[in-house]
Write a protein that holds these residues in place. Structure first.
Motif, PDB file in Angstrom:
ATOM      1  N   ASN A  15     -35.735 -23.301  17.404  1.00  0.00           N
ATOM      2  CA  ASN A  15     -34.402 -23.746  16.970  1.00  0.00           C
ATOM      3  C   ASN A  15     -33.390 -23.728  18.112  1.00  0.00           C
ATOM      4  O   ASN A  15     -32.389 -24.445  18.073  1.00  0.00           O
ATOM      5  N   GLN A  16     -33.653 -22.889  19.133  1.00  0.00           N
ATOM      6  CA  GLN A  16     -32.775 -22.832  20.305  1.00  0.00           C
ATOM      7  C   GLN A  16     -33.309 -23.683  21.462  1.00  0.00           C
ATOM      8  O   GLN A  16     -32.885 -23.521  22.607  1.00  0.00           O
ATOM      9  N   SER A  17     -34.277 -24.578  21.135  1.00  0.00           N
ATOM     10  CA  SER A  17     -34.862 -25.533  22.092  1.00  0.00           C
ATOM     11  C   SER A  17     -35.642 -24.859  23.215  1.00  0.00           C
ATOM     12  O   SER A  17     -35.866 -25.464  24.264  1.00  0.00           O
ATOM     13  N   ASP A  18     -36.048 -23.601  23.004  1.00  0.00           N
ATOM     14  CA  ASP A  18     -36.946 -22.945  23.962  1.00  0.00           C
ATOM     15  C   ASP A  18     -38.378 -23.283  23.548  1.00  0.00           C
ATOM     16  O   ASP A  18     -39.114 -22.443  23.027  1.00  0.00           O
ATOM     17  N   LEU A  19     -38.760 -24.547  23.776  1.00  0.00           N
ATOM     18  CA  LEU A  19     -40.032 -25.062  23.258  1.00  0.00           C
ATOM     19  C   LEU A  19     -41.224 -24.372  23.914  1.00  0.00           C
ATOM     20  O   LEU A  19     -42.220 -24.061  23.248  1.00  0.00           O
ATOM     21  N   LEU A  20     -41.147 -24.142  25.212  1.00  0.00           N
ATOM     22  CA  LEU A  20     -42.250 -23.495  25.920  1.00  0.00           C
ATOM     23  C   LEU A  20     -42.456 -22.071  25.424  1.00  0.00           C
ATOM     24  O   LEU A  20     -43.590 -21.650  25.155  1.00  0.00           O
ATOM     25  N   GLY A  21     -41.360 -21.326  25.288  1.00  0.00           N
ATOM     26  CA  GLY A  21     -41.447 -19.955  24.776  1.00  0.00           C
ATOM     27  C   GLY A  21     -41.973 -19.917  23.359  1.00  0.00           C
ATOM     28  O   GLY A  21     -42.775 -19.055  23.002  1.00  0.00           O
ATOM     29  N   SER A  22     -41.525 -20.882  22.539  1.00  0.00           N
ATOM     30  CA  SER A  22     -41.977 -20.960  21.150  1.00  0.00           C
ATOM     31  C   SER A  22     -43.475 -21.255  21.077  1.00  0.00           C
ATOM     32  O   SER A  22     -44.201 -20.638  20.295  1.00  0.00           O
ATOM     33  N   GLU A  23     -43.925 -22.206  21.896  1.00  0.00           N
ATOM     34  CA  GLU A  23     -45.359 -22.565  21.915  1.00  0.00           C
ATOM     35  C   GLU A  23     -46.207 -21.366  22.325  1.00  0.00           C
ATOM     36  O   GLU A  23     -47.229 -21.058  21.700  1.00  0.00           O
ATOM     37  N   LYS A  24     -45.772 -20.680  23.374  1.00  0.00           N
ATOM     38  CA  LYS A  24     -46.501 -19.511  23.886  1.00  0.00           C
ATOM     39  C   LYS A  24     -46.603 -18.421  22.809  1.00  0.00           C
ATOM     40  O   LYS A  24     -47.675 -17.831  22.601  1.00  0.00           O
ATOM     41  N   ALA A  25     -45.496 -18.140  22.132  1.00  0.00           N
ATOM     42  CA  ALA A  25     -45.475 -17.107  21.087  1.00  0.00           C
ATOM     43  C   ALA A  25     -46.373 -17.479  19.916  1.00  0.00           C
ATOM     44  O   ALA A  25     -47.067 -16.617  19.353  1.00  0.00           O
ATOM     45  N   THR A  26     -46.391 -18.785  19.549  1.00  0.00           N
ATOM     46  CA  THR A  26     -47.208 -19.230  18.409  1.00  0.00           C
ATOM     47  C   THR A  26     -48.692 -19.038  18.699  1.00  0.00           C
ATOM     48  O   THR A  26     -49.454 -18.558  17.844  1.00  0.00           O
ATOM     49  N   TYR A  27     -49.117 -19.400  19.903  1.00  0.00           N
ATOM     50  CA  TYR A  27     -50.529 -19.203  20.264  1.00  0.00           C
ATOM     51  C   TYR A  27     -50.884 -17.713  20.323  1.00  0.00           C
ATOM     52  O   TYR A  27     -52.007 -17.320  20.000  1.00  0.00           O
ATOM     53  N   LYS A  28     -49.910 -16.894  20.717  1.00  0.00           N
ATOM     54  CA  LYS A  28     -50.120 -15.433  20.728  1.00  0.00           C
ATOM     55  C   LYS A  28     -50.388 -14.921  19.310  1.00  0.00           C
ATOM     56  O   LYS A  28     -51.282 -14.097  19.089  1.00  0.00           O
ATOM     57  N   ALA A  29     -49.606 -15.430  18.342  1.00  0.00           N
ATOM     58  CA  ALA A  29     -49.801 -15.033  16.938  1.00  0.00           C
ATOM     59  C   ALA A  29     -51.163 -15.483  16.434  1.00  0.00           C
ATOM     60  O   ALA A  29     -51.856 -14.740  15.723  1.00  0.00           O
ATOM     61  N   LEU A  30     -51.577 -16.726  16.786  1.00  0.00           N
ATOM     62  CA  LEU A  30     -52.886 -17.240  16.357  1.00  0.00           C
ATOM     63  C   LEU A  30     -54.020 -16.400  16.927  1.00  0.00           C
ATOM     64  O   LEU A  30     -55.036 -16.165  16.258  1.00  0.00           O
ATOM     65  N   LYS A  31     -53.840 -15.917  18.148  1.00  0.00           N
ATOM     66  CA  LYS A  31     -54.864 -15.085  18.782  1.00  0.00           C
ATOM     67  C   LYS A  31     -55.004 -13.753  18.044  1.00  0.00           C
ATOM     68  O   LYS A  31     -56.111 -13.228  17.891  1.00  0.00           O
ATOM     69  N   ILE A  32     -53.869 -13.204  17.587  1.00  0.00           N
ATOM     70  CA  ILE A  32     -53.893 -11.909  16.887  1.00  0.00           C
ATOM     71  C   ILE A  32     -54.657 -12.008  15.570  1.00  0.00           C
ATOM     72  O   ILE A  32     -55.396 -11.087  15.197  1.00  0.00           O
ATOM     73  N   ILE A  33     -54.479 -13.142  14.844  1.00  0.00           N
ATOM     74  CA  ILE A  33     -55.128 -13.257  13.515  1.00  0.00           C
ATOM     75  C   ILE A  33     -56.429 -14.061  13.574  1.00  0.00           C
ATOM     76  O   ILE A  33     -56.920 -14.545  12.557  1.00  0.00           O
ATOM     77  N   LYS A  34     -56.942 -14.194  14.774  1.00  0.00           N
ATOM     78  CA  LYS A  34     -58.207 -14.926  14.938  1.00  0.00           C
ATOM     79  C   LYS A  34     -59.303 -14.255  14.107  1.00  0.00           C
ATOM     80  O   LYS A  34     -59.370 -13.039  14.000  1.00  0.00           O
ATOM     81  N   ASP A  35     -60.150 -15.079  13.487  1.00  0.00           N
ATOM     82  CA  ASP A  35     -61.276 -14.613  12.650  1.00  0.00           C
ATOM     83  C   ASP A  35     -60.798 -13.885  11.393  1.00  0.00           C
ATOM     84  O   ASP A  35     -61.509 -13.046  10.832  1.00  0.00           O
ATOM     85  N   THR A  36     -59.576 -14.148  10.961  1.00  0.00           N
ATOM     86  CA  THR A  36     -59.092 -13.598   9.679  1.00  0.00           C
ATOM     87  C   THR A  36     -58.704 -14.760   8.768  1.00  0.00           C
ATOM     88  O   THR A  36     -58.583 -15.903   9.209  1.00  0.00           O
ATOM     89  N   GLN A  37     -58.516 -14.445   7.514  1.00  0.00           N
ATOM     90  CA  GLN A  37     -58.168 -15.492   6.540  1.00  0.00           C
ATOM     91  C   GLN A  37     -56.705 -15.350   6.102  1.00  0.00           C
ATOM     92  O   GLN A  37     -56.399 -15.311   4.919  1.00  0.00           O
ATOM     93  N   GLN A  38     -55.820 -15.281   7.068  1.00  0.00           N
ATOM     94  CA  GLN A  38     -54.387 -15.156   6.768  1.00  0.00           C
ATOM     95  C   GLN A  38     -53.793 -16.561   6.662  1.00  0.00           C
ATOM     96  O   GLN A  38     -53.221 -17.083   7.619  1.00  0.00           O
ATOM     97  N   SER A  39     -53.957 -17.177   5.494  1.00  0.00           N
ATOM     98  CA  SER A  39     -53.599 -18.591   5.331  1.00  0.00           C
ATOM     99  C   SER A  39     -52.108 -18.849   5.557  1.00  0.00           C
ATOM    100  O   SER A  39     -51.731 -19.880   6.120  1.00  0.00           O
TER     101      SER A  39
END
Length: 674
Positions: free
Chosen positions: A165-189
């Motif tokens: 929302n603050q147009s920090d697109l690179l930071g947002s993308e990096k954080a989102t992939y970090k979250a996906l890595k944490i819940i990898k191999d889980t069923q957190q829909s």
């Protein structure tokens, strides 16, 4: 045949029985007016905000007196959640701060992390992104320490949304992939959906439409029945986002279909009125771009009305920009300019630079005569936007860095504090050891001093007794000398005179005989008086063994001469002072001295009474005055009273003091004697 009377009576009882049953049922129903009911009613989006607010307050009245346990804090979170839903920010922040205080008291780390998340939501709602990011970051660190991967990933996604929302697109993308890595191999829909949806929005902004569409489709595919049954409206959200992507690609027909599909989802307006308003706005805009005239204006104004009621400032600006563009296409320049200027003013008030640019761009088209002015302002705002976005991105990075630094510093401080605790504990133990040794030595010195003092007191008393004995012996010797002188000298001479006078009786002169007789009688009387004086001087009127009573009498005489108060003393003559130990007599004497001194100093007494008496095998010393007195419980005992108490203990006495303000003071010392 049945009697009508009994039949009527039966129906009367039946009626009243049913009435009583109905009354009891009503009471039972009223008893269900409980916490769960208030919380449920407070979360009913069909009710007006005022009514929901009243139910929240009723629920809070039930929760507040509860014990501060985990269930109590869960209920408080429910209260905060319901205040959030009706946008009562004042009560919301008060409740969250209360939760944090109670969580800190019980060291409930989970509730503290959740409370920081709620604080992040609060500042996000107020449009203060840096404060919001700070509290989300705190929550993230706490969840990491708790090893709570679900809430950790969820918090990171919230932070990523804030960065987006603050147009920090690179930071947002990096954080989102970090979250996906944490819940990898889980069923957190739900987290998968949020992550894919956000990545779709990021790539849409980066104009990477293929990747954006791929992630939006992944988001749709991740929706399960549980997520579908929630009020998050995931399908409607995804349809809106895909429609927005198609709008940017200028595929207005497909965009329109997706917006309509979003609106067709069940309970969209009830569950997420903000999403419903967004879908209306986007559908109206896509219809406008397709040159459809029917219902476009109505859709725009319906969306504006909803957003206005929800106080969604950013949404209001977007609709007003769209309405300006719409009216400009209809050659209604006045209305177009009015909405564009309203959008510009609102954007400037909220520091929404991107919409400031959109408003200025539109105004330069609507008012070509002012295009140069708007163009110049556009350039200035554009530069400011770039700086602001860069600054905000740097601020987010700095917050994360500083939080990490603080965490490391706290870890170091904990270690340092632990070491300091060990060092100070050792020092404290050593200090205590030396203190005990010094205290013991001091006690030994004090005991030795007391022994020497006791010996000195006894020696002083013995010296006083010896001196008194010497004085008394000399006095007795002097009395005996005077007696001898009177007896041997004066009486002998007077006896001679009497014999001579007796011989003169032979003279027959009548007057002479009478005078001589009178002289003789007088001489006999003088002789008898002198004899009695002689005997009295030679007799011991009081056997003052060790002369304790004489010493005490001297003390009393000094008191009477020096002070105005009247002294009344009484010493039991039955006491055999020769059998009383010197140490007891010394202590009694010192107690009398101290008591008289206290009365003279503080009591302001008119009369002081001193009584020394024997009762069975006890000596009782009672000292009383009619002075001002004092409160025994509140008044600190001075050195004088402490000395009296000490001396009473030395001779195994029972010490008692009675006093009250304006009621005088009575000191009683009861001492056992053999």
């Amino acid at each position: 045949m049945k009697h009508p009377f009994y039949t009527t009576l039966f129906f009367i009882f039946l009626f009243f029985g049913c009435t009583q049953k109905n009354t009891l049922n009503k009471i039972a129903l009223n008893s269900k007016d409980s916490l769960s009911k208030y919380l449920s009613t407070a979360n009913n989006f069909d009710l007006p905000s005022e009514q929901r607010d009243k139910n929240i307050k009723k629920a809070l009245q039930i929760i507040t007196p509860q014990e501060n346990d985990s269930l109590h804090r869960v209920n408080l979170f429910k209260i905060a959640n319901r205040y959030y839903n009706i946008a009562n920010w004042k009560e919301y922040i008060k409740t969250v701060q209360l939760i944090l205080e109670k969580s800190e008291l019980t060291q409930d780390s989970f509730s503290m992390a959740k409370g920081n998340n709620y604080l992040g939501d609060y500042y996000d709602s107020l449009g203060i992104p840096d404060s919001s990011f700070l509290y989300y970051n705190k929550a993230e660190k706490m969840y990491f320490e708790l090893n709570d991967n679900y809430n950790l990933a969820k918090t990171i996604i919230i932070k990523a949304n804030l960065q987006f929302n603050q147009s920090d697109l690179l930071g947002s993308e990096k954080a989102t992939y970090k979250a996906l890595k944490i819940i990898k191999d889980t069923q957190q829909s739900d987290i998968l959906y949020d992550a894919y949806n956000l990545l779709g929005l990021i790539y849409n902004e980066l104009e990477d439409y293929n990747n954006a569409m791929g992630f939006h489709n992944k988001a749709l595919a991740s929706i399960d029945d549980e997520l579908m049954d929630s009020f998050y409206q995931p399908k409607a959200t995804s349809y809106n986002n895909i429609g927005y992507l198609l709008l940017k690609k200028q595929d207005f027909n497909r965009a329109k279909r997706y917006f309509q599909k979003g609106l067709d989802q069940k309970n969209v307006f009830k569950d997420k009125p903000s999403l419903y308003a967004m879908l209306l706005n986007n559908l109206a805009y896509s219809k406008f771009k397709l040159n459809e005239k029917k219902g476009v204006e109505d859709l725009f104004f319906r969306s504006l009305k909803i957003r206005d009621s929800l106080q969604l400032t950013t949404g209001i600006i977007a609709i007003k920009i769209n309405l300006s563009e719409y009216f400009n296409s209809k050659n209604k320049s006045l209305k177009a300019s009015q909405f564009a200027k309203q959008a510009l003013e609102l954007s400037q008030k909220t520091n929404n630079y991107r919409n400031v640019l959109n408003s200025l761009k539109l105004l330069s088209i609507i008012e070509p005569q002012n295009a140069a002015v708007y163009g110049k302002e556009y350039m200035q705002v554009s530069e400011k936007l770039q700086k602001s976005e860069r600054k905000m991105g740097n601020k987010f990075t700095r917050i994360e860095y500083e939080t990490e630094e603080i965490k490391n510093e706290n870890t170091d401080l904990v270690q340092q504090n632990r070491n300091l605790v060990y060092i100070f504990s050792c020092l404290a133990m050593l200090s205590l050891f030396f203190f005990v040794i010094r205290t013991q030595k001091a006690k030994n010195r004090e005991l030795l001093f007391k022994q020497h003092q006791q010996m000195a007191n006894e020696e002083i008393y013995n010296l006083m007794i010896t001196q008194q004995n010497t004085i008394e012996i000399n006095r007795i010797k002097e009395k005996k000398r005077v007696a001898r002188e009177l007896h041997d000298g004066v009486l002998g001479r007077m006896f001679g005179v009497r014999i001579n006078l007796d011989s003169l009786n032979k003279i027959t002169d009548k007057n002479a005989v009478e005078k001589r007789t009178n002289y003789l009688i007088e001489l006999k009387n003088i002789e008898q008086d002198i004899r009695e004086i002689s005997h009295d001087l030679n007799r011991e009127k009081s056997e003052l063994i060790n002369n304790f009573v004489a010493i005490v009498d001297n003390l009393f005489e000094d008191q009477k001469k020096t002070y105005k108060s009247k002294l009344i003393s009484s010493i039991d003559p039955a006491i055999k002072w020769e059998l009383v130990s010197n140490s007891l007599k010394i202590n009694f004497y010192r107690i009398l001295q101290e008591a008289l001194q206290n009365s003279n100093k503080y009591a302001n007494a008119n009369t002081i009474k001193i009584e020394l008496r024997k009762e069975e095998d006890h000596l009782i010393l009672k000292i009383s005055d009619d002075g001002v007195g004092f409160n025994i419980k509140t008044t600190k005992r001075g050195i004088g009273l402490q000395n009296i108490l000490f001396r009473a203990k030395e001779c195994d006495s029972i010490f008692d003091i009675q006093s009250s303000k304006k009621g005088g003071t009575i000191i009683t010392v009861t001492t056992p004697i053999e």
